[in-house]
Design a protein around this motif. Structure first.
Motif, PDB file in Angstrom:
ATOM      1  N   LEU A  10       0.821  -1.206   0.000  1.00 38.63           N
ATOM      2  CA  LEU A  10       0.000   0.000   0.000  1.00 38.63           C
ATOM      3  C   LEU A  10       0.857   1.259   0.000  1.00 38.63           C
ATOM      4  CD1 LEU A  10      -2.635  -1.080   2.683  1.00 38.63           C
ATOM      5  CD2 LEU A  10      -2.898  -1.130   0.203  1.00 38.63           C
ATOM      6  N   CYS A  11       2.078   1.153   0.535  1.00 37.42           N
ATOM      7  CA  CYS A  11       2.939   2.322   0.717  1.00 37.42           C
ATOM      8  C   CYS A  11       3.964   2.512  -0.389  1.00 37.42           C
ATOM      9  CB  CYS A  11       3.626   2.252   2.078  1.00 37.42           C
ATOM     10  SG  CYS A  11       2.454   2.357   3.451  1.00 37.42           S
ATOM     11  N   THR A  12       3.843   1.733  -1.452  1.00 39.50           N
ATOM     12  CA  THR A  12       4.713   1.918  -2.608  1.00 39.50           C
ATOM     13  C   THR A  12       3.876   1.910  -3.871  1.00 39.50           C
ATOM     14  OG1 THR A  12       5.111  -0.459  -2.759  1.00 39.50           O
ATOM     15  CG2 THR A  12       6.740   0.839  -1.543  1.00 39.50           C
ATOM     16  N   ILE A  17       8.274   3.347  -6.042  1.00 39.76           N
ATOM     17  CA  ILE A  17       8.096   4.724  -5.569  1.00 39.76           C
ATOM     18  C   ILE A  17       7.554   4.680  -4.151  1.00 39.76           C
ATOM     19  CG2 ILE A  17       6.915   6.914  -5.949  1.00 39.76           C
ATOM     20  CD1 ILE A  17       6.758   6.120  -8.930  1.00 39.76           C
ATOM     21  N   LYS A  18       8.312   5.248  -3.211  1.00 35.01           N
ATOM     22  CA  LYS A  18       7.917   5.237  -1.806  1.00 35.01           C
ATOM     23  C   LYS A  18       6.944   6.380  -1.532  1.00 35.01           C
ATOM     24  CE  LYS A  18      12.220   3.125  -0.348  1.00 35.01           C
ATOM     25  NZ  LYS A  18      13.384   3.235   0.517  1.00 35.01           N
ATOM     26  N   LEU A  19       5.794   6.043  -0.942  1.00 32.89           N
ATOM     27  CA  LEU A  19       4.729   7.018  -0.712  1.00 32.89           C
ATOM     28  C   LEU A  19       4.688   7.482   0.738  1.00 32.89           C
ATOM     29  CD1 LEU A  19       1.948   5.117  -2.692  1.00 32.89           C
ATOM     30  CD2 LEU A  19       3.397   6.974  -3.519  1.00 32.89           C
ATOM     31  N   THR A  20       4.194   8.692   0.938  1.00 30.57           N
ATOM     32  CA  THR A  20       3.942   9.245   2.263  1.00 30.57           C
ATOM     33  C   THR A  20       2.534   9.804   2.272  1.00 30.57           C
ATOM     34  OG1 THR A  20       6.263   9.773   2.678  1.00 30.57           O
ATOM     35  CG2 THR A  20       4.624  11.000   3.945  1.00 30.57           C
ATOM     36  N   CYS A  34       1.373   5.994   5.591  1.00 32.63           N
ATOM     37  CA  CYS A  34       2.662   5.617   5.047  1.00 32.63           C
ATOM     38  C   CYS A  34       3.650   6.757   5.234  1.00 32.63           C
ATOM     39  CB  CYS A  34       2.541   5.328   3.545  1.00 32.63           C
ATOM     40  SG  CYS A  34       1.356   4.043   3.138  1.00 32.63           S
ATOM     41  N   ASN A  35       4.901   6.403   5.542  1.00 26.68           N
ATOM     42  CA  ASN A  35       5.961   7.397   5.662  1.00 26.68           C
ATOM     43  C   ASN A  35       7.164   6.883   4.890  1.00 26.68           C
ATOM     44  OD1 ASN A  35       7.673   9.439   6.354  1.00 26.68           O
ATOM     45  ND2 ASN A  35       7.726   8.965   8.537  1.00 26.68           N
ATOM     46  N   ASP A  36       7.452   7.524   3.764  1.00 26.31           N
ATOM     47  CA  ASP A  36       8.580   7.169   2.918  1.00 26.31           C
ATOM     48  C   ASP A  36       8.574   5.673   2.566  1.00 26.31           C
ATOM     49  OD1 ASP A  36      10.854   7.773   1.408  1.00 26.31           O
ATOM     50  OD2 ASP A  36      12.191   7.247   3.066  1.00 26.31           O
ATOM     51  N   GLY A  37       7.395   5.174   2.203  1.00 25.62           N
ATOM     52  CA  GLY A  37       7.269   3.784   1.775  1.00 25.62           C
ATOM     53  C   GLY A  37       7.045   2.773   2.872  1.00 25.62           C
ATOM     54  N   TYR A  38       7.047   3.212   4.133  1.00 22.37           N
ATOM     55  CA  TYR A  38       6.856   2.293   5.254  1.00 22.37           C
ATOM     56  C   TYR A  38       5.481   2.491   5.875  1.00 22.37           C
ATOM     57  CZ  TYR A  38      11.701   0.973   5.071  1.00 22.37           C
ATOM     58  OH  TYR A  38      12.904   0.485   4.651  1.00 22.37           O
TER      59      TYR A  38
END
Length: 143
Positions: A10-12, A17-20, A34-38
């Motif tokens: 869900l976070c990429t 591409i890492k999502l926030t 999500c924070n920087d893909g995590y």
């Protein structure tokens, strides 16, 4: 090598591409942060959240009969969410939980602002609930 705590990715985006920010779960019945893909922590601790999701999963559940709308970033009426675009895991053939009246005659209920309007609109609400109507100002009438 990093181990992901996000099994649904869900976070990429496209696994690279890492999502926030807030992202809908695959069925849109909740969301994660999500924070920087995590995937960050979330959900109700020591119990269950309104949608019945256990705490510690990272999922923040929407209230029953609501879905998370990624375009607005809020949980809202399920009829307002573009499930084809944002919710690949949403089973559109299923009624939302607790909305079907077991005594309802599935062939007789229709949406509208009045019983006569419902006959003209002719949009079925087979479970007998106004929450099945695409227009949130409509009610469900026997016809």
């Amino acid at each position: 090598w990093e181990q992901s705590n996000d099994p649904d990715s869900l976070c990429t985006h496209n696994n690279s591409i890492k999502l926030t920010g807030y992202k809908a779960t695959l069925d849109c019945r909740g969301y994660v942060y999500c924070n920087d893909g995590y995937l960050m922590g979330g959900g109700a601790a020591g119990g269950t959240s309104p949608g019945g999701v256990s705490g510690g999963t990272g999922v923040i559940a929407c209230w029953p009969n609501q879905l998370f709308d990624e375009s607005t970033g809020v949980c809202t009426y399920w009829q307002s969410v573009d499930t084809n675009l944002y919710c690949p895991g949403f089973d559109g053939s299923m009624m939302m939980p607790d909305q079907e009246d077991g005594n309802a005659n599935r062939e007789r209920f229709f949406c509208g602002v009045s019983a006569s309007n419902a006959k003209r609109v002719c949009e079925p609400c087979p479970g007998g609930s106004r929450l099945e109507c695409s227009d949130t100002s409509h009610n469900c009438f026997a016809g």
